[in-house]
Design a protein around this motif. Sequence first.
Motif, PDB file in Angstrom:
ATOM      1  N   ARG A 152       0.835  -1.206   0.000  1.00  0.00           N
ATOM      2  CA  ARG A 152       0.000   0.000   0.000  1.00  0.00           C
ATOM      3  C   ARG A 152       0.873   1.261   0.000  1.00  0.00           C
ATOM      4  O   ARG A 152       0.610   2.208  -0.734  1.00  0.00           O
ATOM      5  CB  ARG A 152      -0.905   0.038   1.233  1.00  0.00           C
ATOM      6  N   ILE A 153       1.899   1.257   0.849  1.00  0.00           N
ATOM      7  CA  ILE A 153       2.792   2.416   0.914  1.00  0.00           C
ATOM      8  C   ILE A 153       3.479   2.617  -0.427  1.00  0.00           C
ATOM      9  O   ILE A 153       3.574   3.742  -0.926  1.00  0.00           O
ATOM     10  CB  ILE A 153       3.815   2.252   2.057  1.00  0.00           C
ATOM     11  N   SER A 154       3.934   1.549  -1.037  1.00  0.00           N
ATOM     12  CA  SER A 154       4.612   1.644  -2.329  1.00  0.00           C
ATOM     13  C   SER A 154       3.687   2.232  -3.391  1.00  0.00           C
ATOM     14  O   SER A 154       4.074   3.125  -4.147  1.00  0.00           O
ATOM     15  CB  SER A 154       5.098   0.261  -2.749  1.00  0.00           C
ATOM     16  N   TYR A 155       2.471   1.747  -3.467  1.00  0.00           N
ATOM     17  CA  TYR A 155       1.532   2.236  -4.481  1.00  0.00           C
ATOM     18  C   TYR A 155       1.064   3.656  -4.175  1.00  0.00           C
ATOM     19  O   TYR A 155       1.078   4.530  -5.050  1.00  0.00           O
ATOM     20  CB  TYR A 155       0.323   1.301  -4.597  1.00  0.00           C
ATOM     21  N   THR A 161       2.327   6.067  -2.331  1.00  0.00           N
ATOM     22  CA  THR A 161       3.309   7.153  -2.411  1.00  0.00           C
ATOM     23  C   THR A 161       3.523   7.585  -3.860  1.00  0.00           C
ATOM     24  O   THR A 161       3.787   8.754  -4.117  1.00  0.00           O
ATOM     25  CB  THR A 161       4.650   6.767  -1.776  1.00  0.00           C
ATOM     26  N   ARG A 162       3.402   6.672  -4.799  1.00  0.00           N
ATOM     27  CA  ARG A 162       3.489   7.064  -6.211  1.00  0.00           C
ATOM     28  C   ARG A 162       2.191   7.720  -6.664  1.00  0.00           C
ATOM     29  O   ARG A 162       2.203   8.728  -7.354  1.00  0.00           O
ATOM     30  CB  ARG A 162       3.788   5.845  -7.090  1.00  0.00           C
ATOM     31  N   TYR A 163       1.061   7.148  -6.270  1.00  0.00           N
ATOM     32  CA  TYR A 163      -0.245   7.629  -6.734  1.00  0.00           C
ATOM     33  C   TYR A 163      -0.565   9.015  -6.177  1.00  0.00           C
ATOM     34  O   TYR A 163      -1.080   9.872  -6.879  1.00  0.00           O
ATOM     35  CB  TYR A 163      -1.320   6.613  -6.326  1.00  0.00           C
ATOM     36  N   PHE A 164      -0.274   9.245  -4.910  1.00  0.00           N
ATOM     37  CA  PHE A 164      -0.571  10.527  -4.265  1.00  0.00           C
ATOM     38  C   PHE A 164       0.677  11.397  -4.112  1.00  0.00           C
ATOM     39  O   PHE A 164       0.753  12.228  -3.210  1.00  0.00           O
ATOM     40  CB  PHE A 164      -1.181  10.305  -2.878  1.00  0.00           C
ATOM     41  N   SER A 165       1.681  11.242  -4.966  1.00  0.00           N
ATOM     42  CA  SER A 165       2.936  11.964  -4.799  1.00  0.00           C
ATOM     43  C   SER A 165       2.747  13.477  -4.810  1.00  0.00           C
ATOM     44  O   SER A 165       3.404  14.195  -4.050  1.00  0.00           O
ATOM     45  CB  SER A 165       3.942  11.547  -5.869  1.00  0.00           C
ATOM     46  N   GLY A 166       1.873  13.981  -5.643  1.00  0.00           N
ATOM     47  CA  GLY A 166       1.615  15.422  -5.669  1.00  0.00           C
ATOM     48  C   GLY A 166       1.018  15.916  -4.370  1.00  0.00           C
ATOM     49  O   GLY A 166       1.410  16.966  -3.840  1.00  0.00           O
ATOM     50  N   ASN A 167       0.066  15.167  -3.822  1.00  0.00           N
ATOM     51  CA  ASN A 167      -0.562  15.542  -2.559  1.00  0.00           C
ATOM     52  C   ASN A 167       0.443  15.485  -1.411  1.00  0.00           C
ATOM     53  O   ASN A 167       0.446  16.355  -0.542  1.00  0.00           O
ATOM     54  CB  ASN A 167      -1.745  14.618  -2.262  1.00  0.00           C
ATOM     55  N   TYR A 168       1.292  14.466  -1.416  1.00  0.00           N
ATOM     56  CA  TYR A 168       2.293  14.353  -0.361  1.00  0.00           C
ATOM     57  C   TYR A 168       3.340  15.468  -0.465  1.00  0.00           C
ATOM     58  O   TYR A 168       3.808  15.984   0.545  1.00  0.00           O
ATOM     59  CB  TYR A 168       2.971  12.988  -0.406  1.00  0.00           C
ATOM     60  N   GLY A 169       3.694  15.844  -1.681  1.00  0.00           N
ATOM     61  CA  GLY A 169       4.599  16.972  -1.865  1.00  0.00           C
ATOM     62  C   GLY A 169       3.998  18.262  -1.335  1.00  0.00           C
ATOM     63  O   GLY A 169       4.693  19.091  -0.728  1.00  0.00           O
ATOM     64  N   LEU A 170       2.699  18.436  -1.547  1.00  0.00           N
ATOM     65  CA  LEU A 170       2.004  19.612  -1.027  1.00  0.00           C
ATOM     66  C   LEU A 170       1.978  19.605   0.498  1.00  0.00           C
ATOM     67  O   LEU A 170       2.162  20.651   1.132  1.00  0.00           O
ATOM     68  CB  LEU A 170       0.579  19.659  -1.592  1.00  0.00           C
ATOM     69  N   ILE A 171       1.814  18.437   1.100  1.00  0.00           N
ATOM     70  CA  ILE A 171       1.835  18.324   2.557  1.00  0.00           C
ATOM     71  C   ILE A 171       3.205  18.733   3.103  1.00  0.00           C
ATOM     72  O   ILE A 171       3.297  19.481   4.078  1.00  0.00           O
ATOM     73  CB  ILE A 171       1.468  16.886   2.997  1.00  0.00           C
ATOM     74  N   VAL A 172       4.266  18.259   2.465  1.00  0.00           N
ATOM     75  CA  VAL A 172       5.615  18.609   2.904  1.00  0.00           C
ATOM     76  C   VAL A 172       5.842  20.114   2.764  1.00  0.00           C
ATOM     77  O   VAL A 172       6.418  20.759   3.652  1.00  0.00           O
ATOM     78  CB  VAL A 172       6.679  17.807   2.127  1.00  0.00           C
ATOM     79  N   ALA A 173       5.373  20.703   1.659  1.00  0.00           N
ATOM     80  CA  ALA A 173       5.545  22.142   1.451  1.00  0.00           C
ATOM     81  C   ALA A 173       4.788  22.954   2.505  1.00  0.00           C
ATOM     82  O   ALA A 173       5.324  23.928   3.052  1.00  0.00           O
ATOM     83  CB  ALA A 173       5.071  22.527   0.052  1.00  0.00           C
ATOM     84  N   VAL A 174       3.567  22.549   2.820  1.00  0.00           N
ATOM     85  CA  VAL A 174       2.780  23.263   3.833  1.00  0.00           C
ATOM     86  C   VAL A 174       3.434  23.130   5.206  1.00  0.00           C
ATOM     87  O   VAL A 174       3.528  24.108   5.963  1.00  0.00           O
ATOM     88  CB  VAL A 174       1.321  22.745   3.850  1.00  0.00           C
ATOM     89  N   ILE A 220      -4.881   3.780   3.572  1.00  0.00           N
ATOM     90  CA  ILE A 220      -5.768   3.954   2.421  1.00  0.00           C
ATOM     91  C   ILE A 220      -5.616   2.768   1.479  1.00  0.00           C
ATOM     92  O   ILE A 220      -4.514   2.465   1.009  1.00  0.00           O
ATOM     93  CB  ILE A 220      -5.443   5.271   1.663  1.00  0.00           C
ATOM     94  N   GLU A 221      -6.732   2.092   1.226  1.00  0.00           N
ATOM     95  CA  GLU A 221      -6.702   0.975   0.281  1.00  0.00           C
ATOM     96  C   GLU A 221      -6.526   1.511  -1.128  1.00  0.00           C
ATOM     97  O   GLU A 221      -7.180   2.478  -1.508  1.00  0.00           O
ATOM     98  CB  GLU A 221      -8.016   0.192   0.335  1.00  0.00           C
ATOM     99  N   PRO A 222      -5.643   0.899  -1.902  1.00  0.00           N
ATOM    100  CA  PRO A 222      -5.501   1.338  -3.296  1.00  0.00           C
ATOM    101  C   PRO A 222      -6.807   1.098  -4.053  1.00  0.00           C
ATOM    102  O   PRO A 222      -7.542   0.151  -3.773  1.00  0.00           O
ATOM    103  CB  PRO A 222      -4.385   0.467  -3.848  1.00  0.00           C
ATOM    104  N   GLY A 223      -7.073   1.956  -5.017  1.00  0.00           N
ATOM    105  CA  GLY A 223      -8.270   1.819  -5.829  1.00  0.00           C
ATOM    106  C   GLY A 223      -8.162   0.637  -6.764  1.00  0.00           C
ATOM    107  O   GLY A 223      -7.128  -0.037  -6.853  1.00  0.00           O
ATOM    108  N   ILE A 224      -9.202   0.398  -7.500  1.00  0.00           N
ATOM    109  CA  ILE A 224      -9.239  -0.737  -8.421  1.00  0.00           C
ATOM    110  C   ILE A 224      -8.208  -0.569  -9.535  1.00  0.00           C
ATOM    111  O   ILE A 224      -7.719  -1.541 -10.094  1.00  0.00           O
ATOM    112  CB  ILE A 224     -10.663  -0.932  -8.988  1.00  0.00           C
ATOM    113  N   GLU A 225      -7.843   0.690  -9.830  1.00  0.00           N
ATOM    114  CA  GLU A 225      -6.855   0.933 -10.883  1.00  0.00           C
ATOM    115  C   GLU A 225      -5.477   0.400 -10.511  1.00  0.00           C
ATOM    116  O   GLU A 225      -4.636   0.198 -11.370  1.00  0.00           O
ATOM    117  CB  GLU A 225      -6.772   2.424 -11.223  1.00  0.00           C
ATOM    118  N   SER A 226      -5.234   0.135  -9.225  1.00  0.00           N
ATOM    119  CA  SER A 226      -3.931  -0.390  -8.810  1.00  0.00           C
ATOM    120  C   SER A 226      -3.714  -1.810  -9.333  1.00  0.00           C
ATOM    121  O   SER A 226      -2.582  -2.227  -9.553  1.00  0.00           O
ATOM    122  CB  SER A 226      -3.803  -0.372  -7.291  1.00  0.00           C
TER     123      SER A 226
END
Length: 164
Positions: free
Chosen positions: A46-49, A51-64, A149-155
């Motif tokens: 889950r962490i592996s998937y 972190t790639r899928y939500f990378s933009g959101n996580y980058g925004l969290i780090v910036a904030v 967070i469970e990965p979506g079906i697209e995973s």
Amino acid sequence: MDALLRVTDAMKSFRETRLSALRPPTEFFDYHRISRPADFNQATSRISYNTRYFSGNYGLIVAVLAVYAVIANPLLLLSLAFLFGGFAAINRFAPDPMQVGDHVVTQKSLYTGLFVIGIPLLWLSSPLGTFFWLVGASSVLILGHACVIEPGIESEYANIQESV
């Protein structure tokens, strides 16, 4: 004018690369997909998937969190403003040596004075403590979110596309 053009180009490329990776808040905060991982392997996948899928959101969290950390430490904010402002002022207003009384003030001596004052001021503002707080807070938030967070079906289809 050339500098303004470079800044706008940099902002466009940033928007195209990083902000296009932002997922909508409804997907990022989808409480229906929250579940405890069954074991360590599932948590790691889950962490592996995520972190790639939500990378933009996580980058925004780090910036904030980084902006918050600098604002919450006024001495750090002051010392960074002093160093960057002094550097910019020396480059802009003192490119050539000046005669002050009997002394010649060069750009090198101005930089020396800036760093003699600025570096101890920066040291007192504990930038390492702020940095490690930022790393710890970001890690806890990002790994915690990515783990529950469970990965979506697209995973399921992501693995097929990667192997082709």
